[in-house]
Design a protein around this motif. Structure first.
Motif, short mmCIF file in Angstrom:
data_model
loop_
_atom_site.label_atom_id
_atom_site.label_comp_id
_atom_site.label_asym_id
_atom_site.label_seq_id
_atom_site.Cartn_x
_atom_site.Cartn_y
_atom_site.Cartn_z
N LEU A 1 0.83 -1.21 0.00
CA LEU A 1 0.00 0.00 0.00
C LEU A 1 0.86 1.26 0.00
O LEU A 1 0.49 2.27 -0.61
CB LEU A 1 -0.94 -0.01 1.21
CG LEU A 1 -2.03 -1.09 1.19
CD1 LEU A 1 -2.82 -1.05 2.50
CD2 LEU A 1 -2.97 -0.91 0.00
N GLU B 1 0.62 4.23 -2.73
CA GLU B 1 0.37 5.60 -2.31
C GLU B 1 1.45 6.55 -2.85
O GLU B 1 1.14 7.65 -3.31
CB GLU B 1 0.34 5.68 -0.79
CG GLU B 1 0.05 7.08 -0.24
CD GLU B 1 0.02 7.10 1.28
OE1 GLU B 1 -0.96 7.62 1.83
OE2 GLU B 1 0.98 6.58 1.90
N THR C 1 -7.06 -5.12 -3.95
CA THR C 1 -7.59 -4.10 -3.05
C THR C 1 -6.87 -2.77 -3.28
O THR C 1 -7.49 -1.70 -3.26
CB THR C 1 -7.43 -4.53 -1.58
OG1 THR C 1 -8.07 -5.78 -1.38
CG2 THR C 1 -8.03 -3.49 -0.64
N GLY C 2 -5.56 -2.85 -3.54
CA GLY C 2 -4.79 -1.64 -3.80
C GLY C 2 -5.25 -0.93 -5.05
O GLY C 2 -5.27 0.31 -5.09
N TRP D 1 -8.27 -0.82 -6.18
CA TRP D 1 -9.50 -0.12 -5.80
C TRP D 1 -9.17 1.11 -4.96
O TRP D 1 -9.69 2.20 -5.18
CB TRP D 1 -10.40 -1.08 -5.02
CG TRP D 1 -11.48 -0.39 -4.26
CD1 TRP D 1 -12.67 0.09 -4.74
CD2 TRP D 1 -11.47 -0.06 -2.86
NE1 TRP D 1 -13.40 0.67 -3.74
CE2 TRP D 1 -12.69 0.60 -2.57
CE3 TRP D 1 -10.57 -0.28 -1.82
CZ2 TRP D 1 -13.01 1.05 -1.30
CZ3 TRP D 1 -10.87 0.17 -0.56
CH2 TRP D 1 -12.09 0.82 -0.30
N TRP D 2 -8.26 0.95 -3.99
CA TRP D 2 -7.93 2.02 -3.05
C TRP D 2 -7.19 3.17 -3.74
O TRP D 2 -7.26 4.31 -3.32
CB TRP D 2 -7.09 1.46 -1.91
CG TRP D 2 -6.75 2.47 -0.86
CD1 TRP D 2 -7.59 3.03 0.06
CD2 TRP D 2 -5.45 3.05 -0.61
NE1 TRP D 2 -6.91 3.91 0.87
CE2 TRP D 2 -5.60 3.93 0.48
CE3 TRP D 2 -4.20 2.88 -1.20
CZ2 TRP D 2 -4.52 4.66 0.98
CZ3 TRP D 2 -3.14 3.60 -0.70
CH2 TRP D 2 -3.30 4.48 0.38
N ALA E 1 -10.12 5.27 -4.73
CA ALA E 1 -11.04 5.58 -3.64
C ALA E 1 -10.36 6.39 -2.54
O ALA E 1 -10.93 7.35 -2.02
CB ALA E 1 -11.62 4.29 -3.06
N ARG E 2 -9.17 5.97 -2.13
CA ARG E 2 -8.38 6.61 -1.07
C ARG E 2 -9.12 6.70 0.27
O ARG E 2 -8.77 7.51 1.12
CB ARG E 2 -7.93 8.01 -1.51
CG ARG E 2 -6.94 7.99 -2.66
CD ARG E 2 -5.70 7.21 -2.30
NE ARG E 2 -4.80 7.03 -3.42
CZ ARG E 2 -3.57 7.53 -3.48
NH1 ARG E 2 -3.09 8.23 -2.48
NH2 ARG E 2 -2.81 7.30 -4.54
N LYS E 3 -10.14 5.91 0.43
CA LYS E 3 -10.84 5.79 1.70
C LYS E 3 -11.14 4.32 1.92
O LYS E 3 -11.51 3.62 0.97
CB LYS E 3 -12.15 6.60 1.69
CG LYS E 3 -11.96 8.10 1.66
CD LYS E 3 -13.31 8.80 1.69
CE LYS E 3 -13.15 10.33 1.67
NZ LYS E 3 -14.45 11.01 1.69
N LYS F 1 -4.96 4.46 4.79
CA LYS F 1 -4.09 3.33 4.49
C LYS F 1 -3.93 2.35 5.65
O LYS F 1 -4.05 1.13 5.44
CB LYS F 1 -2.72 3.85 4.04
CG LYS F 1 -1.72 2.75 3.70
CD LYS F 1 -0.41 3.36 3.20
CE LYS F 1 0.24 4.21 4.26
NZ LYS F 1 1.52 4.80 3.82
N VAL G 1 -7.03 0.24 5.86
CA VAL G 1 -7.12 -0.74 4.77
C VAL G 1 -6.22 -1.94 5.07
O VAL G 1 -6.62 -3.09 4.94
CB VAL G 1 -6.73 -0.11 3.43
CG1 VAL G 1 -6.72 -1.16 2.32
CG2 VAL G 1 -7.68 1.02 3.06
#
Length: 213
Positions: A102, A106, A171-172, A174-175, A178-180, A183, A186
């Motif tokens: 993650l 980021e 999942t990463g 998607w995140w 989304a960023r929610k 981190k 998640v």
């Protein structure tokens, strides 16, 4: 080969190494935004304010430039995962592996977008699947040790490592947009699913229904 004279007066001249880095940076942004197929050597050269032969001189073509960009991203991702695995307890190592992936997503959003796209046809550059396999290889020892401790067959650890890394990577993706939630949250939920699932593993799992042939 000597680079052509600057198109604009007053433009700062670059060394060969500086020009190479500039082209890599420009191409990285375009590959992330548009993908490999939609990015042209002409556009890369135009943004760098050089002629097309300069790009070919440094990289041999678009595929060579793409390979350099991807190789850097792969090394960054693998180094991040490897460097993060410092704890001794299996649960903490799973947390660290999830956070490392993650963290990369980021801090290297463009790089991750490049990695999740398909490689060009015929390219020797690894696909995202093969990259994830490399990451899984780095973390499979975590599961192997835990399997031994629980009396499970450690030979299955590589397969479960692929599952774990694939779950985090998907999942990463998607995140990334989304960023929610945040981190750490998640990562905590990922580890919750992975670890609590691992804690209840059966030694020889079977399907409760027969698969259709």
């Amino acid at each position: 080969m000597t680079e052509p004279k600057p198109r604009r007066s007053g433009r700062i001249r670059m060394t060969s190494a500086e020009r190479r880095e500039q082209l890599i940076t420009i191409a990285r942004g375009l590959f992330a935004q548009k993908g490999y197929e939609a990015t042209s050597v002409e556009e890369i050269a135009h943004r760098a304010e050089v002629s097309k032969p300069v790009v070919y001189e440094h990289f041999g073509g678009k595929e060579g430039l793409y390979a350099v960009v991807v190789d850097r991203e792969v090394r960054s991702l693998l180094d991040g995962v490897t460097g993060a695995l410092t704890a001794g307890r299996a649960h903490e190592l799973v947390e660290q592996a999830a956070l490392a992936l993650l963290d990369y997503i980021e801090k290297n959003a463009d790089g991750f977008r490049i990695l999740v796209r398909d490689s060009p046809v015929g390219s020797s550059t690894g696909s995202f699947i093969s990259i994830l396999s490399d990451v899984a290889t780095r973390v499979e020892h975590i599961l192997a040790e835990e399997f031994k401790r629980r009396g499970l067959d450690p030979k299955n650890a590589p397969m479960y490592a692929q599952m774990l890394v694939g779950m985090v990577a998907l999942t990463g993706q998607w995140w990334l947009d989304a960023r929610k939630p945040k981190k750490p949250d998640v990562a905590a939920h990922l580890v919750n699913l992975a670890w609590n699932g691992l804690s209840g593993l059966e030694a020889k799992p079977t399907l409760s229904t027969r698969p259709h042939k």
